[in-house]
Write a protein that holds these residues in place. Sequence first.
Motif, PDB file in Angstrom:
ATOM      1  N   ASN A  55     -16.788  37.722   1.010  1.00  0.00           N
ATOM      2  CA  ASN A  55     -15.405  38.463   1.111  1.00  0.00           C
ATOM      3  C   ASN A  55     -15.683  39.977   1.789  1.00  0.00           C
ATOM      4  O   ASN A  55     -14.721  40.479   2.056  1.00  0.00           O
ATOM      5  CB  ASN A  55     -14.583  38.755  -0.273  1.00  0.00           C
ATOM      6  CG  ASN A  55     -15.506  39.529  -1.302  1.00  0.00           C
ATOM      7  OD1 ASN A  55     -16.564  40.313  -0.669  1.00  0.00           O
ATOM      8  ND2 ASN A  55     -15.527  39.568  -2.535  1.00  0.00           N
ATOM      9  N   GLY A  56     -16.886  39.920   2.333  1.00  0.00           N
ATOM     10  CA  GLY A  56     -17.185  41.137   3.208  1.00  0.00           C
ATOM     11  C   GLY A  56     -16.829  42.524   2.640  1.00  0.00           C
ATOM     12  O   GLY A  56     -16.495  43.558   3.202  1.00  0.00           O
ATOM     13  N   THR A  57     -17.572  42.358   1.226  1.00  0.00           N
ATOM     14  CA  THR A  57     -17.437  43.739   0.372  1.00  0.00           C
ATOM     15  C   THR A  57     -18.790  44.205   0.230  1.00  0.00           C
ATOM     16  O   THR A  57     -19.608  43.314  -0.076  1.00  0.00           O
ATOM     17  CB  THR A  57     -16.642  43.434  -0.890  1.00  0.00           C
ATOM     18  OG1 THR A  57     -15.322  43.073  -0.718  1.00  0.00           O
ATOM     19  CG2 THR A  57     -16.623  44.621  -1.745  1.00  0.00           C
ATOM     20  N   VAL A  85     -12.417  47.223  13.000  1.00  0.00           N
ATOM     21  CA  VAL A  85     -13.006  46.784  11.681  1.00  0.00           C
ATOM     22  C   VAL A  85     -12.422  47.877  10.771  1.00  0.00           C
ATOM     23  O   VAL A  85     -12.302  49.065  10.881  1.00  0.00           O
ATOM     24  CB  VAL A  85     -14.439  46.823  11.137  1.00  0.00           C
ATOM     25  CG1 VAL A  85     -14.852  46.710   9.602  1.00  0.00           C
ATOM     26  CG2 VAL A  85     -15.109  45.541  11.945  1.00  0.00           C
ATOM     27  N   GLN A  86     -11.698  47.362   9.642  1.00  0.00           N
ATOM     28  CA  GLN A  86     -11.166  48.448   8.614  1.00  0.00           C
ATOM     29  C   GLN A  86     -11.839  48.255   7.045  1.00  0.00           C
ATOM     30  O   GLN A  86     -12.245  47.305   7.006  1.00  0.00           O
ATOM     31  CB  GLN A  86      -9.641  48.002   8.524  1.00  0.00           C
ATOM     32  CG  GLN A  86      -8.589  47.968   9.405  1.00  0.00           C
ATOM     33  CD  GLN A  86      -8.940  46.827  10.396  1.00  0.00           C
ATOM     34  OE1 GLN A  86      -8.985  45.713  10.115  1.00  0.00           O
ATOM     35  NE2 GLN A  86      -8.892  47.130  11.719  1.00  0.00           N
ATOM     36  N   ALA A 133     -14.207  47.127   0.969  1.00  0.00           N
ATOM     37  CA  ALA A 133     -14.103  46.011   1.458  1.00  0.00           C
ATOM     38  C   ALA A 133     -13.582  46.038   2.649  1.00  0.00           C
ATOM     39  O   ALA A 133     -12.898  46.868   3.428  1.00  0.00           O
ATOM     40  CB  ALA A 133     -12.495  45.616   0.715  1.00  0.00           C
ATOM     41  N   ALA A 134     -14.218  45.241   3.599  1.00  0.00           N
ATOM     42  CA  ALA A 134     -14.236  45.102   5.244  1.00  0.00           C
ATOM     43  C   ALA A 134     -13.362  44.006   5.620  1.00  0.00           C
ATOM     44  O   ALA A 134     -13.351  42.841   4.902  1.00  0.00           O
ATOM     45  CB  ALA A 134     -15.466  44.950   5.833  1.00  0.00           C
ATOM     46  N   SER A 135     -12.434  44.104   6.535  1.00  0.00           N
ATOM     47  CA  SER A 135     -11.519  43.388   7.096  1.00  0.00           C
ATOM     48  C   SER A 135     -11.437  43.571   8.686  1.00  0.00           C
ATOM     49  O   SER A 135     -11.981  44.690   9.209  1.00  0.00           O
ATOM     50  CB  SER A 135     -10.175  43.168   6.534  1.00  0.00           C
ATOM     51  OG  SER A 135      -9.671  44.843   6.790  1.00  0.00           O
ATOM     52  N   GLY A 136     -11.025  42.572   9.384  1.00  0.00           N
ATOM     53  CA  GLY A 136     -10.726  42.752  10.853  1.00  0.00           C
ATOM     54  C   GLY A 136     -11.903  41.939  11.233  1.00  0.00           C
ATOM     55  O   GLY A 136     -12.500  40.712  10.726  1.00  0.00           O
ATOM     56  N   SER A 137     -12.642  42.601  12.402  1.00  0.00           N
ATOM     57  CA  SER A 137     -13.772  41.647  13.295  1.00  0.00           C
ATOM     58  C   SER A 137     -15.108  41.825  12.419  1.00  0.00           C
ATOM     59  O   SER A 137     -16.110  42.497  12.897  1.00  0.00           O
ATOM     60  CB  SER A 137     -13.772  42.396  14.406  1.00  0.00           C
ATOM     61  OG  SER A 137     -12.603  42.148  15.179  1.00  0.00           O
ATOM     62  N   ILE A 138     -15.157  41.453  11.053  1.00  0.00           N
ATOM     63  CA  ILE A 138     -16.351  41.637  10.373  1.00  0.00           C
ATOM     64  C   ILE A 138     -17.687  40.702  11.077  1.00  0.00           C
ATOM     65  O   ILE A 138     -18.762  41.188  10.620  1.00  0.00           O
ATOM     66  CB  ILE A 138     -16.060  41.354   8.836  1.00  0.00           C
ATOM     67  CG1 ILE A 138     -15.439  39.879   8.821  1.00  0.00           C
ATOM     68  CG2 ILE A 138     -15.019  42.350   8.407  1.00  0.00           C
ATOM     69  CD1 ILE A 138     -15.507  39.613   6.924  1.00  0.00           C
TER      70      ILE A 138
END
Length: 121
Positions: free
Chosen positions: A75-77, A2-3, A23-28
């Motif tokens: 949006n994983g934020t 996760v980034q 803001a999260a990205s990847g394997s959220i």
Amino acid sequence: QVQLVESGGGLVQPGGSLRLSCAASGSIFSINSMTWYRQAPGKERELVAGINHGNMTNYADSVKGRFTISRDTTNGTVYLQMKSLKLEDTAVYYCKAARSWDFRVRQGDFWGQGTQVTVSS
């Protein structure tokens, strides 16, 4: 993996407001909680606020009533709205994402690079 990318820090006068974003990205899909921590110079890292997928929140006593954590599941934020900022809120603020549902630091947690918040007149 996760980034996490934090933004929104800056210089603000006492009594002012800021909104931090993470803001999260990847394997959220694996993430069940996100937490804001902060570390001031010469001090230990401390929990500021956390939120989990059940929308349970946790706040440090020092920020209750002034800070609000929220999340946008589309949006994983995760956001940290900070109001009535004080000099002692000055610190580097870090975002943490975790598979665990609580807000403690555990091995395997994911961390952002941090964003500086400076409260000064």
